[in-house]
Design an enzyme around this catalytic site. Structure first.
Site, PDB file in Angstrom:
ATOM      1  N   CYS A  30      -1.909   2.843  -2.843  1.00 42.00           N
ATOM      2  CA  CYS A  30      -0.862   3.537  -3.588  1.00 42.00           C
ATOM      3  C   CYS A  30      -0.118   2.590  -4.524  1.00 42.00           C
ATOM      4  O   CYS A  30       0.584   1.682  -4.067  1.00 42.00           O
ATOM      5  CB  CYS A  30       0.091   4.187  -2.575  1.00 42.00           C
ATOM      6  SG  CYS A  30       1.635   4.777  -3.255  1.00 42.00           S
ATOM      7  N   CYS A  33       3.657   2.574  -4.091  1.00 42.89           N
ATOM      8  CA  CYS A  33       3.985   1.903  -2.820  1.00 42.89           C
ATOM      9  C   CYS A  33       4.033   0.395  -3.018  1.00 42.89           C
ATOM     10  O   CYS A  33       4.908  -0.282  -2.472  1.00 42.89           O
ATOM     11  CB  CYS A  33       2.950   2.241  -1.747  1.00 42.89           C
ATOM     12  SG  CYS A  33       2.853   3.991  -1.332  1.00 42.89           S
TER      13      CYS A  33
END
Length: 125
Positions: A30, A33
């Site tokens: 991600c 993230c």
């Protein structure tokens, strides 16, 4: 305090034995993230009395399902065993600190009373 990796094995114990636990639900692939990770780590070092946990949603799909994680990163804050905050997306450092301050000041007796009222309303249906 540095961040703690949370799993099904240590999740309940961590929540039950700490007043405030902040959880970052993330995944290795991600992009957002990866952007939020350093902010989260840096902030964790400024609050030694708060547990900053990380849940890898790839490895801990049951935990992600329990909290109905639909997008990552998602930040959840649990105070006195009650989830009091949940927000998907990257949070800026000042935004995260502001939410932490609000949670620290939160009157949990009022929160419990409100939850009880909601439960009673649900049961009355």
């Amino acid at each position: 305090m540095a961040t703690v990796n949370l799993s099904e094995a240590n999740f309940s114990e961590t929540i039950e034995n700490n007043n405030i636990v902040i959880i970052d639900f993330w995944a290795p692939w991600c992009g957002p993230c990866k952007q939020f990770g350093p902010i989260y780590e840096k902030t964790s070092e400024q609050y030694p009395d708060i547990v900053f946990g990380k849940v890898n949603t790839e490895d801990e799909q049951a935990l992600a399902g329990q909290f109905q994680i639909r997008s990552i990163p998602t930040t959840i804050i649990i105070k006195e065993n009650i989830a009091v905050f949940q927000q998907p997306g990257v949070m800026p450092e000042e935004g995260l600190k502001d939410v932490i301050r609000q949670v620290q000041e939160l009157d949990m007796d009022m929160v419990r009373q409100e939850l009880e009222k909601q439960q009673q309303a649900e049961n009355a249906k």
